[in-house]
Design a protein around this motif. Sequence first.
Motif, mmCIF file in Angstrom:
data_model
loop_
_atom_site.group_PDB
_atom_site.id
_atom_site.type_symbol
_atom_site.label_atom_id
_atom_site.label_comp_id
_atom_site.label_asym_id
_atom_site.label_seq_id
_atom_site.Cartn_x
_atom_site.Cartn_y
_atom_site.Cartn_z
ATOM 1 N N MET A 1 54.730 54.900 -28.402
ATOM 2 C CA MET A 1 53.917 56.058 -28.715
ATOM 3 C C MET A 1 53.770 56.902 -27.451
ATOM 4 N N ARG A 2 54.176 58.158 -27.532
ATOM 5 C CA ARG A 2 54.094 59.030 -26.364
ATOM 6 C C ARG A 2 53.175 60.199 -26.678
ATOM 7 N N ILE A 3 52.129 60.313 -25.915
ATOM 8 C CA ILE A 3 51.114 61.338 -26.125
ATOM 9 C C ILE A 3 51.146 62.295 -24.943
ATOM 10 N N ILE B 1 51.420 52.536 -25.449
ATOM 11 C CA ILE B 1 50.872 53.889 -25.594
ATOM 12 C C ILE B 1 50.911 54.569 -24.227
ATOM 13 N N TYR B 2 51.739 55.596 -24.112
ATOM 14 C CA TYR B 2 51.912 56.255 -22.828
ATOM 15 C C TYR B 2 51.441 57.704 -22.905
ATOM 16 N N TYR B 3 50.701 58.123 -21.907
ATOM 17 C CA TYR B 3 50.236 59.503 -21.794
ATOM 18 C C TYR B 3 50.997 60.215 -20.685
ATOM 19 N N GLU C 1 46.959 51.112 -24.346
ATOM 20 C CA GLU C 1 47.325 52.189 -23.442
ATOM 21 C C GLU C 1 48.046 51.631 -22.225
ATOM 22 N N ALA D 1 44.271 54.620 -31.651
ATOM 23 C CA ALA D 1 45.675 54.232 -31.717
ATOM 24 C C ALA D 1 45.866 52.732 -31.633
ATOM 25 N N GLU D 2 44.861 52.007 -31.152
ATOM 26 C CA GLU D 2 45.096 50.577 -30.946
ATOM 27 C C GLU D 2 45.115 49.784 -32.239
ATOM 28 N N ASN E 1 47.401 50.075 -34.322
ATOM 29 C CA ASN E 1 48.820 50.008 -34.656
ATOM 30 C C ASN E 1 49.473 48.865 -33.894
ATOM 31 N N ARG F 1 46.231 63.278 -22.912
ATOM 32 C CA ARG F 1 45.277 62.330 -23.481
ATOM 33 C C ARG F 1 44.006 63.008 -23.948
#
Length: 340
Positions: A287-289, A336-338, A330, A309-310, A312, A292
Motif C-alpha cells: 500500500m503506497r500513500i 504501508i508506505y507513505y 505502517e 488501513a491496519e 487489511n 499521510r
Amino acid sequence: VFRGMEIFGDIRIMARGTRFYDCLFRGPNYWPTNDAAIVECNFAAGYDTQFADCTFEPQLPNYRRNALVGHEFKAFRCHIRWCNDSIGIFTAPALGAKPTNVEVSACLLDGTVYWHGKTAQYAGQPTGNITVRGPQGQTYVVPPWIQSDGTHNDGIQIQGAYGGTKSVWVHGNAVYNYDWDQVTVHPDGAQYPVPMLGSQDTPHRHAARLFDGHVASNGQAIIAQQNVNQFPQADTVVIENNHLDSSGQLFVPAAGAYPEVQMTFRNNTFGPNAYVWTPANPKPLLMRIGVRLKTTLQGSAAGTGRGGAETNRFRDPTNHWEPNGTLIAEGRTAGIYYDA
C-alpha cells in the motif's frame, strides 16, 4: 437483455435497464486514437446497467483499450483480461454532482497487457516498431505505444465519485496485473489466437520482476485518485474483501489536487507479488500513500480514523513474507508506505 452472445465492436450504453448475461465482449477490430473502453457507461440516458458472468477479452489489445468504464453500472462475476486497464470508475462532468452508482463484485481481473514506452522512466527499452498478432493470426507491425507516464496497468481505477454510502462499492474481487506477453495458448482452450503471441517486445527484460517470476509494469491493482472530484464522505467509496496481487503497487489512494482523500478500505488481502524495494530489503510494496496527513482510510466497522488501513491483511501462501496473515502496518518493510 443480451444473453449468451459474442459481441464485437464498441459498446456505448445509452438506455436504462440494459442487462448482459454470460456474454463475451471482443471489442472492435481497430486501435483507438483516444482512451476508450470496450463498453462505456458514462452517458446521461444510460443507467441501471448490469453485467453478470461476462468476459471482456479484446481481439486487438492496445495501450488505449480498457474493458469497462463509467459512472453507472454493476458488474458481477465477470472476467477481464488482455486490456490496458480493466475497470475505470469516474463521475460524468456534464452531469454535475449526480450520485455515482457503481458496484464491482466477485470479478477476476488478470492478464493485463504490458506496453513499453520511450520516456526517461523507462530508459533503455526498445524504440523500434513491434509486431503483434491480430484476431485471425495475421501480424501487424506498429510503432511503440507510449503513455504520458511511460506504461502502466491498473486493475480498478477510481477517478471520482459523488453520493452517499457505497456509491462506489468494490468487493470480493481478485486482481492480478501480471503481464501476458509470454502466453502462447488461450488459457480456456478456445480457438482464438492469443493477441500478444509473436510480440517482439520482451517485458521480462525491462519491467519489474515479481516474486513468482511474472513481470508487471508500473501500475496498481486498485488506485483511487480523485482526478475528477473529491470523494464527499468516508463511505462514498468502499473497497473491501478483495484479494490483490501481481502489480507494481497493490493499493494506492491519492488526494490529487484536493486537501484530503477519504474512503473505506477494509478486510482486503494482499498476495506476495508486488515490486520489491531492493534485493537487500526484499519486501513487497503493498500500500503506497502519497501524503499521510491528507489520507483517511476507514478500516474497522466503527472506523479507526487515519489508522484504519491496519485492518487489511497480507496473506502469502508461498511463504515469501508474512505467511501467517499478520496485519500489515505502517512502515516500508511492514506494508504501508507513505511518500510524505
